[in-house]
Design an enzyme around this catalytic site. Sequence first.
Site, mmCIF file in Angstrom:
data_model
loop_
_atom_site.group_PDB
_atom_site.id
_atom_site.type_symbol
_atom_site.label_atom_id
_atom_site.label_comp_id
_atom_site.label_asym_id
_atom_site.label_seq_id
_atom_site.Cartn_x
_atom_site.Cartn_y
_atom_site.Cartn_z
ATOM 1 N N GLY A 51 -20.493 -18.920 -122.013
ATOM 2 C CA GLY A 51 -21.274 -20.000 -121.402
ATOM 3 C C GLY A 51 -20.420 -21.179 -120.988
ATOM 4 O O GLY A 51 -20.578 -21.734 -119.903
ATOM 5 N N CYS A 52 -19.478 -21.539 -121.847
ATOM 6 C CA CYS A 52 -18.616 -22.683 -121.550
ATOM 7 C C CYS A 52 -17.674 -22.378 -120.390
ATOM 8 O O CYS A 52 -17.364 -23.258 -119.584
ATOM 9 C CB CYS A 52 -17.839 -23.095 -122.797
ATOM 10 S SG CYS A 52 -18.955 -23.688 -124.104
ATOM 11 N N THR A 53 -17.246 -21.138 -120.290
ATOM 12 C CA THR A 53 -16.391 -20.733 -119.174
ATOM 13 C C THR A 53 -17.179 -20.774 -117.865
ATOM 14 O O THR A 53 -16.692 -21.300 -116.855
ATOM 15 C CB THR A 53 -15.813 -19.328 -119.426
ATOM 16 O OG1 THR A 53 -15.037 -19.373 -120.627
ATOM 17 C CG2 THR A 53 -14.955 -18.863 -118.265
ATOM 18 N N ALA A 56 -17.648 -24.523 -116.954
ATOM 19 C CA ALA A 56 -16.403 -25.171 -116.514
ATOM 20 C C ALA A 56 -15.950 -24.648 -115.153
ATOM 21 O O ALA A 56 -15.553 -25.430 -114.284
ATOM 22 C CB ALA A 56 -15.312 -24.965 -117.558
#
Length: 165
Positions: A51-53, A56
């Site tokens: 999710g963070c990838t 970002a």
Amino acid sequence: MTASSPRTDLQPGDRAPDFTLSASGGRTVSSAELKGKPYLLYFYPKADTPGCTTQACGLQEVLPKFEADGLTIIGVSPDPVAKIEKFATKYGLQFPLASDEHHAVAEAYGTWVEKSMYGRTYMGMERSSFLVDGQGIIRNVWRKVKPATHAALVAEAFRDLSSGA
């Protein structure tokens, strides 16, 4: 690392809490350095997770447009700088990713919250974003952001902010 007193109820129209954090690329990011410039401060749980990838990389994709329009993007996680640096390098993230290991800034913004998974409760970072204008006033708040649509939400809100809508 510094932050102003903890808040959990920040809303559009509130003054953004002050911060100074170490960031990727050997940088330091601070609200004082951003005075007079709009910025997006986005909080994410953990570097190099799916999710963070997604989140970002979505922001990196629109970064040239944001920078051309004068918007600075800063990502904040509880990860140490070394882990954030690897994440930024791996995905070619050019905007600063800041380390808030002691979650002082997250607490000031109300994003260090109790979470629950598989019946276990723990403290962690809520995926949230704050669009702040050049006077340090919060103009938009997004809580529990969906990584895939985050960049589009920010783009629309910043377009409205820039046009005075």
